[in-house]
Design an enzyme around this catalytic site. Structure first.
Site, PDB file in Angstrom:
ATOM      1  N   GLY A  69     -80.864  45.020 -48.203  1.00 31.03           N
ATOM      2  CA  GLY A  69     -80.511  45.529 -46.884  1.00 31.03           C
ATOM      3  C   GLY A  69     -81.720  45.733 -45.989  1.00 31.03           C
ATOM      4  O   GLY A  69     -81.680  45.449 -44.784  1.00 31.03           O
ATOM      5  N   THR A  70     -82.802  46.226 -46.562  1.00 33.10           N
ATOM      6  CA  THR A  70     -84.001  46.491 -45.754  1.00 33.10           C
ATOM      7  C   THR A  70     -84.513  45.202 -45.128  1.00 33.10           C
ATOM      8  O   THR A  70     -84.815  45.147 -43.927  1.00 33.10           O
ATOM      9  CB  THR A  70     -85.095  47.146 -46.628  1.00 33.10           C
ATOM     10  OG1 THR A  70     -84.593  48.395 -47.114  1.00 33.10           O
ATOM     11  CG2 THR A  70     -86.369  47.380 -45.845  1.00 33.10           C
ATOM     12  N   ASN A 149     -75.100  56.209 -43.908  1.00 34.97           N
ATOM     13  CA  ASN A 149     -75.329  56.485 -45.326  1.00 34.97           C
ATOM     14  C   ASN A 149     -75.313  57.979 -45.652  1.00 34.97           C
ATOM     15  O   ASN A 149     -74.843  58.382 -46.709  1.00 34.97           O
ATOM     16  CB  ASN A 149     -76.655  55.863 -45.783  1.00 34.97           C
ATOM     17  CG  ASN A 149     -77.783  56.076 -44.803  1.00 34.97           C
ATOM     18  OD1 ASN A 149     -77.642  55.824 -43.607  1.00 34.97           O
ATOM     19  ND2 ASN A 149     -78.923  56.546 -45.290  1.00 34.97           N
ATOM     20  N   GLN A 177     -73.564  50.218 -46.016  1.00 28.83           N
ATOM     21  CA  GLN A 177     -72.684  51.223 -46.644  1.00 28.83           C
ATOM     22  C   GLN A 177     -71.208  50.885 -46.468  1.00 28.83           C
ATOM     23  O   GLN A 177     -70.363  51.334 -47.234  1.00 28.83           O
ATOM     24  CB  GLN A 177     -72.974  52.622 -46.067  1.00 28.83           C
ATOM     25  CG  GLN A 177     -74.331  53.181 -46.453  1.00 28.83           C
ATOM     26  CD  GLN A 177     -74.458  53.485 -47.941  1.00 28.83           C
ATOM     27  OE1 GLN A 177     -73.477  53.637 -48.663  1.00 28.83           O
ATOM     28  NE2 GLN A 177     -75.696  53.565 -48.417  1.00 28.83           N
ATOM     29  N   SER A 197     -76.210  44.657 -48.457  1.00 34.16           N
ATOM     30  CA  SER A 197     -77.088  44.827 -49.625  1.00 34.16           C
ATOM     31  C   SER A 197     -76.269  44.700 -50.905  1.00 34.16           C
ATOM     32  O   SER A 197     -75.193  45.302 -51.010  1.00 34.16           O
ATOM     33  CB  SER A 197     -77.729  46.214 -49.556  1.00 34.16           C
ATOM     34  OG  SER A 197     -78.389  46.497 -50.765  1.00 34.16           O
ATOM     35  N   GLY A 198     -76.773  43.944 -51.890  1.00 34.74           N
ATOM     36  CA  GLY A 198     -76.027  43.721 -53.125  1.00 34.74           C
ATOM     37  C   GLY A 198     -75.819  44.976 -53.963  1.00 34.74           C
ATOM     38  O   GLY A 198     -74.740  45.213 -54.490  1.00 34.74           O
ATOM     39  N   HIS A 199     -76.880  45.811 -54.050  1.00 28.44           N
ATOM     40  CA  HIS A 199     -76.805  46.867 -55.077  1.00 28.44           C
ATOM     41  C   HIS A 199     -75.897  48.037 -54.703  1.00 28.44           C
ATOM     42  O   HIS A 199     -75.667  48.928 -55.520  1.00 28.44           O
ATOM     43  CB  HIS A 199     -78.214  47.348 -55.471  1.00 28.44           C
ATOM     44  CG  HIS A 199     -78.920  48.201 -54.462  1.00 28.44           C
ATOM     45  ND1 HIS A 199     -79.071  49.557 -54.634  1.00 28.44           N
ATOM     46  CD2 HIS A 199     -79.507  47.911 -53.290  1.00 28.44           C
ATOM     47  CE1 HIS A 199     -79.753  50.055 -53.604  1.00 28.44           C
ATOM     48  NE2 HIS A 199     -80.026  49.075 -52.781  1.00 28.44           N
ATOM     49  N   THR A 235     -88.927  30.520 -52.528  1.00 26.45           N
ATOM     50  CA  THR A 235     -87.929  29.985 -53.471  1.00 26.45           C
ATOM     51  C   THR A 235     -86.753  30.956 -53.550  1.00 26.45           C
ATOM     52  O   THR A 235     -86.942  32.161 -53.727  1.00 26.45           O
ATOM     53  CB  THR A 235     -88.559  29.786 -54.854  1.00 26.45           C
ATOM     54  OG1 THR A 235     -89.650  28.881 -54.700  1.00 26.45           O
ATOM     55  CG2 THR A 235     -87.564  29.213 -55.850  1.00 26.45           C
ATOM     56  N   CYS A 323     -83.884  57.547 -49.554  1.00 26.87           N
ATOM     57  CA  CYS A 323     -85.205  57.295 -48.968  1.00 26.87           C
ATOM     58  C   CYS A 323     -85.920  58.598 -48.610  1.00 26.87           C
ATOM     59  O   CYS A 323     -87.127  58.684 -48.661  1.00 26.87           O
ATOM     60  CB  CYS A 323     -85.085  56.463 -47.705  1.00 26.87           C
ATOM     61  SG  CYS A 323     -84.024  55.066 -47.917  1.00 26.87           S
TER      62      CYS A 323
HETATM   63  N1  PLP Z   1     -79.102  50.414 -44.572  1.00 24.84           N
HETATM   64  C1  PLP Z   1     -78.374  51.431 -45.047  1.00 24.84           C
HETATM   65  C2  PLP Z   1     -77.328  52.061 -44.190  1.00 24.84           C
HETATM   66  C3  PLP Z   1     -78.601  51.918 -46.345  1.00 24.84           C
HETATM   67  O1  PLP Z   1     -77.892  52.938 -46.808  1.00 24.84           O
HETATM   68  C4  PLP Z   1     -79.610  51.294 -47.126  1.00 24.84           C
HETATM   69  C5  PLP Z   1     -79.939  51.799 -48.470  1.00 24.84           C
HETATM   70  O2  PLP Z   1     -79.650  52.907 -48.824  1.00 24.84           O
HETATM   71  C6  PLP Z   1     -80.331  50.212 -46.581  1.00 24.84           C
HETATM   72  C7  PLP Z   1     -80.047  49.804 -45.298  1.00 24.84           C
HETATM   73  C8  PLP Z   1     -81.399  49.518 -47.367  1.00 24.84           C
HETATM   74  O3  PLP Z   1     -80.842  48.643 -48.311  1.00 24.84           O
HETATM   75  P1  PLP Z   1     -81.709  48.156 -49.594  1.00 24.84           P
HETATM   76  O4  PLP Z   1     -81.779  49.325 -50.520  1.00 24.84           O
HETATM   77  O5  PLP Z   1     -80.913  47.014 -50.146  1.00 24.84           O
HETATM   78  O6  PLP Z   1     -83.021  47.716 -49.080  1.00 24.84           O
END
Ligand code: PLP
Length: 384
Positions: A69-70, A149, A177, A197-199, A235, A323
């Site tokens: 996601g980042t 989030n 989210q 984001s996958g996780h 890659t 975070c």
């Molecule tokens: N955006 C939101 C709203 C999130 O909650 C998060 C992670 O908590 C991210 C972005 C970042 O995603 P990633 O952990 O895959 O970098």
């Protein structure tokens, strides 16, 4: 111990593990290789792209696989802003994830962009009329998250996206989210870019994607071999792409039933905590919130102390954002919602995934009630 921190991360789903495992062992080729091992990997990547595009209602070529996601947020915000032919103004909201806010700060610091951060109301909602009014002929991009989030509030992104489309301004949304809980199809909406984001969805950490409408110019962040149509060199993480696409498709198929059940469980959890903890305050919108998300402030306590007691009582939860964990600063999200500093430091978030059991919800409620009571007993002089 029960896990109530699904907004931080989720376990990998067995179906996802089964889909990605061969890509680390037997089908390990590099999709750029011209031999048969490369072709197998390229086919897997193509499958992942088509699968994700189907869920998002876009063309396969509009999907850029990322490390999460980042990176998707950074690529959308910096990539769209820096590639825009004119204008140096971006509209966003005060409650975005740091991946968006810090990308905006970078653009302001190094590229002279002017940033308008829309305020939110006490539920954490952006007013779509205010968003529309902030757009000017100088605006290059508007980015507002689909759901928050920390407090789970769902934003009126459909209306904001339409206002942008009417003015020809690209609109990006961070749906990290929202994925798995809310419909994600961009078809017929004004959404030009979306981060996933996958996780958070049952895929491993370190994989994700950005949908970005193909006609939009996008400045890449990573330069190199020109993979992902030159939008993200390096890659490809083929297993990660297959994992995020598989998780997205599974979640999309199950979404309606899963979300309805989760809403009922969430409302029970919220009701139980508000009923049984004196002075407890729900943060975020009461109804326009993510189905698996309950967040509170317990004035007169420290959120960190409540988390420790909750863990002793058998529940893993968080203060709101993985975070910001460990930081003494109050959450900028709660501050933007008008929550005072001391109250903001008492924030606790319980988030669960689709497979949560009903008895886990009652256990979590009980543990949280016990935890707050214990913290208040240990801090007898603080107001309750
Ligand atoms: N955006 C939101 C709203 C999130 O909650 C998060 C992670 O908590 C991210 C972005 C970042 O995603 P990633 O952990 O895959 O970098």
């Amino acid at each position: 111990m029960i896990y109530f921190d699904a907004a931080a991360t989720t376990p990998v789903r067995p179906e996802v593990l089964a889909a990605l495992a061969p890509l680390y062992t037997t089908d390990f080729g590099n999709p750029s290789s011209t031999h048969s091992a490369g072709e197998t990997a390229a086919r897997a990547l193509d499958y992942a792209r088509r699968t994700a595009a189907e869920v998002l209602g876009c063309r396969p070529g509009d999907i850029v696989f990322t490390s999460g996601g980042t990176e998707a947020d950074n690529l959308a915000v910096k990539g769209l802003a820096l590639a825009a032919p004119q204008g140096r103004h971006i509209v966003s909201s005060a409650v975005e994830h740091p991946a968006v806010l810090e990308s905006l700060a970078y653009l302001a610091r190094h590229h002279g962009f002017r940033i308008t951060l829309l305020p939110v109301d006490s539920d954490g909602r952006v007013d779509p009329a205010e968003a529309a009014a902030a757009l000017t002929h100088e605006t290059t991009l508007c980015t507002v998250m689909t759901a928050n989030n920390e407090v789970g509030t769902v934003q009126p992104v459909g209306e904001i996206a339409q206002a942008c489309r009417d003015r020809g301004i690209p609109f990006h949304t961070d749906a990290v989210q929202a994925a798995g809980w809310l419909p994600l199809s961009v078809e017929g909406t004004g959404i030009d870019a979306m981060s996933i984001s996958g996780h958070k969805l049952g895929a491993p950490k370190g994989c994700g994607l950005l949908y970005v409408r193909g006609v939009l110019p996008l400045e890449p962040l990573l330069h190199g071999g020109g993979q992902e149509r030159g939008r993200r060199s390096g890659t490809e993480n083929v297993a990660g792409a297959v994992a995020v696409a598989t998780a997205l498709a599974l979640a999309d198929r199950e979404r309606d039933a899963v979300a309805e059940r989760a809403r009922g469980l969430r409302d029970y959890l919220i009701g139980a905590v508000l009923d049984q903890v004196p002075g407890a305050v729900l943060t975020g919108h009461r109804t326009e919130r993510l189905p698996g998300h309950a967040s509170f402030c317990f004035p007169g306590t420290s959120g960190e102390a409540v988390l420790l007691e909750a863990e002793r009582a058998g529940v893993l939860c968080s203060s709101g954002s993985a975070c910001a964990a460990g930081s003494d600063e109050p959450s900028p999200v709660l501050t933007a919602m008008g929550v005072d500093r001391a109250t903001a430091q008492s924030a606790v978030r319980l988030t669960f995934g689709p497979s949560v059991r009903e008895n886990e919800i009652t256990m979590a409620a009980r543990a949280l009630v016990t935890a707050v009571r214990r913290v208040r007993e240990l801090q007898p002089n603080t107001p309750s």
